[in-house]
Design a protein around this motif. Structure first.
Motif, PDB file in Angstrom:
ATOM      1  N   ARG A  37       0.824  -1.207   0.000  1.00  0.00           N
ATOM      2  CA  ARG A  37       0.000   0.000   0.000  1.00  0.00           C
ATOM      3  C   ARG A  37       0.858   1.257   0.000  1.00  0.00           C
ATOM      4  NH1 ARG A  37      -5.237   0.821   1.278  1.00  0.00           N
ATOM      5  NH2 ARG A  37      -5.418  -1.318   2.057  1.00  0.00           N
ATOM      6  N   ARG A  38       1.866   1.253   0.868  1.00  0.00           N
ATOM      7  CA  ARG A  38       2.728   2.443   0.947  1.00  0.00           C
ATOM      8  C   ARG A  38       3.502   2.631  -0.346  1.00  0.00           C
ATOM      9  NH1 ARG A  38       5.862   5.485   4.519  1.00  0.00           N
ATOM     10  NH2 ARG A  38       6.562   7.248   3.237  1.00  0.00           N
ATOM     11  N   LEU A  39       3.983   1.544  -0.927  1.00  0.00           N
ATOM     12  CA  LEU A  39       4.727   1.651  -2.173  1.00  0.00           C
ATOM     13  C   LEU A  39       3.824   2.132  -3.301  1.00  0.00           C
ATOM     14  CD1 LEU A  39       7.379   1.243  -3.665  1.00  0.00           C
ATOM     15  CD2 LEU A  39       6.778  -1.167  -3.973  1.00  0.00           C
ATOM     16  N   GLY A  40       2.587   1.658  -3.312  1.00  0.00           N
ATOM     17  CA  GLY A  40       1.641   2.156  -4.310  1.00  0.00           C
ATOM     18  C   GLY A  40       1.437   3.652  -4.189  1.00  0.00           C
ATOM     19  N   ASN A  41       1.325   4.139  -2.957  1.00  0.00           N
ATOM     20  CA  ASN A  41       1.188   5.583  -2.748  1.00  0.00           C
ATOM     21  C   ASN A  41       2.402   6.335  -3.278  1.00  0.00           C
ATOM     22  OD1 ASN A  41      -1.298   5.284  -1.499  1.00  0.00           O
ATOM     23  ND2 ASN A  41      -0.443   5.227   0.577  1.00  0.00           N
ATOM     24  N   GLU A  42       3.588   5.750  -3.062  1.00  0.00           N
ATOM     25  CA  GLU A  42       4.808   6.389  -3.554  1.00  0.00           C
ATOM     26  C   GLU A  42       4.802   6.515  -5.076  1.00  0.00           C
ATOM     27  OE1 GLU A  42       7.917   7.363  -1.891  1.00  0.00           O
ATOM     28  OE2 GLU A  42       6.529   7.493  -0.205  1.00  0.00           O
ATOM     29  N   LEU A  43       4.231   5.527  -5.737  1.00  0.00           N
ATOM     30  CA  LEU A  43       4.230   5.487  -7.201  1.00  0.00           C
ATOM     31  C   LEU A  43       2.977   6.094  -7.807  1.00  0.00           C
ATOM     32  CD1 LEU A  43       5.711   1.904  -7.594  1.00  0.00           C
ATOM     33  CD2 LEU A  43       6.785   4.011  -8.391  1.00  0.00           C
ATOM     34  N   GLY A  44       2.019   6.476  -6.968  1.00  0.00           N
ATOM     35  CA  GLY A  44       0.800   7.075  -7.471  1.00  0.00           C
ATOM     36  C   GLY A  44      -0.163   6.083  -8.088  1.00  0.00           C
ATOM     37  N   VAL A  45      -0.135   4.835  -7.618  1.00  0.00           N
ATOM     38  CA  VAL A  45      -1.046   3.808  -8.127  1.00  0.00           C
ATOM     39  C   VAL A  45      -1.650   3.066  -6.940  1.00  0.00           C
ATOM     40  CG1 VAL A  45       0.300   3.491 -10.236  1.00  0.00           C
ATOM     41  CG2 VAL A  45       0.743   2.021  -8.258  1.00  0.00           C
ATOM     42  N   GLU A  46      -2.691   2.297  -7.222  1.00  0.00           N
ATOM     43  CA  GLU A  46      -3.253   1.455  -6.184  1.00  0.00           C
ATOM     44  C   GLU A  46      -2.323   0.279  -5.905  1.00  0.00           C
ATOM     45  OE1 GLU A  46      -7.048   0.333  -7.644  1.00  0.00           O
ATOM     46  OE2 GLU A  46      -7.968   2.287  -7.253  1.00  0.00           O
ATOM     47  N   ALA A  47      -2.380  -0.219  -4.683  1.00  0.00           N
ATOM     48  CA  ALA A  47      -1.505  -1.325  -4.312  1.00  0.00           C
ATOM     49  C   ALA A  47      -1.691  -2.524  -5.232  1.00  0.00           C
ATOM     50  CB  ALA A  47      -1.760  -1.725  -2.853  1.00  0.00           C
ATOM     51  N   MET A  48      -2.924  -2.792  -5.651  1.00  0.00           N
ATOM     52  CA  MET A  48      -3.181  -3.943  -6.496  1.00  0.00           C
ATOM     53  C   MET A  48      -2.460  -3.847  -7.827  1.00  0.00           C
ATOM     54  SD  MET A  48      -4.852  -6.140  -4.859  1.00  0.00           S
ATOM     55  CE  MET A  48      -5.237  -7.215  -6.242  1.00  0.00           C
ATOM     56  N   THR A  49      -2.194  -2.624  -8.280  1.00  0.00           N
ATOM     57  CA  THR A  49      -1.493  -2.443  -9.548  1.00  0.00           C
ATOM     58  C   THR A  49      -0.080  -3.023  -9.490  1.00  0.00           C
ATOM     59  OG1 THR A  49      -2.747  -0.439 -10.027  1.00  0.00           O
ATOM     60  CG2 THR A  49      -0.687  -0.720 -11.216  1.00  0.00           C
ATOM     61  N   LEU A  50       0.525  -2.984  -8.312  1.00  0.00           N
ATOM     62  CA  LEU A  50       1.892  -3.481  -8.173  1.00  0.00           C
ATOM     63  C   LEU A  50       1.986  -4.968  -8.475  1.00  0.00           C
ATOM     64  CD1 LEU A  50       2.967  -1.624  -4.906  1.00  0.00           C
ATOM     65  CD2 LEU A  50       3.316  -0.913  -7.279  1.00  0.00           C
ATOM     66  N   TYR A  51       0.880  -5.696  -8.273  1.00  0.00           N
ATOM     67  CA  TYR A  51       0.915  -7.141  -8.510  1.00  0.00           C
ATOM     68  C   TYR A  51       1.002  -7.486  -9.997  1.00  0.00           C
ATOM     69  CZ  TYR A  51      -0.199  -7.546  -3.577  1.00  0.00           C
ATOM     70  OH  TYR A  51      -0.152  -7.463  -2.206  1.00  0.00           O
ATOM     71  N   ASN A  52       0.863  -6.484 -10.848  1.00  0.00           N
ATOM     72  CA  ASN A  52       1.140  -6.703 -12.267  1.00  0.00           C
ATOM     73  C   ASN A  52       2.635  -6.811 -12.532  1.00  0.00           C
ATOM     74  OD1 ASN A  52      -1.614  -6.508 -13.134  1.00  0.00           O
ATOM     75  ND2 ASN A  52      -1.475  -4.280 -12.974  1.00  0.00           N
ATOM     76  N   HIS A  53       3.442  -6.418 -11.546  1.00  0.00           N
ATOM     77  CA  HIS A  53       4.891  -6.346 -11.746  1.00  0.00           C
ATOM     78  C   HIS A  53       5.676  -7.207 -10.763  1.00  0.00           C
ATOM     79  CE1 HIS A  53       4.064  -3.032 -14.481  1.00  0.00           C
ATOM     80  NE2 HIS A  53       3.294  -2.515 -13.547  1.00  0.00           N
TER      81      HIS A  53
END
Length: 233
Positions: A37-53
């Motif tokens: 969640r925190r990393l998603g905020n850093e990147l300006g995306v939702e946390a779930m988006t990170l699971y694409n990567h």
């Protein structure tokens, strides 16, 4: 027609960008601050988006270890200069670890087994084999040097955490020891100048490399690598 991005997904986001942002966050605020969640905020995306990567939090942590390994150029080795190559590699790895002290616990506890890390290892083993080491001894060399560097970096990081100087010996109360009870320790601590942590690192590394060279030159015949087969009688 281009695929529509999901809600919160940012154009151009890649696995490498995710890992770089995670490393920057850990460097700035410590490993405990890292969450999807925190990393998603850093990147300006939702946390779930990170699971694409990255598949999950574990894969993200493995990726942080990967970033440290890949920041160090693979050693350039041949029979006449393999020691210089491994020496440069050891110093570069130590520098990388000291630049990211909050990642050191991950490097200590997690094997560097992502595909990019394994390619670096394979390349290094091939170079050491071509320098005269049997394949299994080449692996011993890499593991021995790497574990030594990581252990040294972890010790220095722990000393920094307690606000001790890691570059010079701080004998403190050791100078007040009873010389009759501890004659060798007292004599050692009173020698000037003391070489300090970095000097001990260099001393131990050179001793390791000298020992590996002795083993390399004494080998009667290096065993075949994976691309060669023993001749059948």
């Amino acid at each position: 027609m281009p695929a529509r991005r999901t809600r919160g997904q940012r154009a151009g986001l890649t696995r490498q960008a995710v890992l770089e942002a995670a490393l920057a966050l850990v460097d700035r605020e410590g490993l405990q601050a890292l969450s999807m969640r925190r990393l998603g905020n850093e990147l300006g995306v939702e946390a779930m988006t990170l699971y694409n990567h990255v598949a999950n939090k574990e894969a993200l942590l493995d990726g942080l270890v990967e970033q440290i390994v890949l920041s160090v150029a693979p050693p350039q080795l041949d029979a006449s200069s393999w020691q210089a190559g491994m020496r440069d590699f050891a110093h570069a790895l130590l520098t990388a670890l000291r630049a990211h002290p909050d990642v050191i616990p991950l490097v200590v506890s997690r094997p560097a087994t992502t595909a990019p890390n394994l390619h670096v290892l394979e390349s290094t083993l091939r170079s050491l084999h071509e320098s005269g080491f049997p394949a299994h001894r080449a692996l011993d060399v890499v593991y021995s040097v790497t574990n030594f560097v990581v252990g040294h970096a972890a010790t220095m990081s722990a000393q920094n955490a307690t606000e001790q100087d890691t570059d010079d010996d701080q004998p403190g109360p050791l100078l007040d020891l009873d010389a009759d009870e501890f004659p060798f320790l007292t004599a050692a601590m009173r020698v000037e100048p003391r070489i300090g942590a970095q000097g001990r690192f260099d001393f131990a590394l050179e001793a390791m490399l000298a020992g590996f060279e002795a083993a390399r030159t004494s080998a009667s015949a290096p065993e075949p690598g994976p691309d060669r087969r023993r001749e059948q009688p």
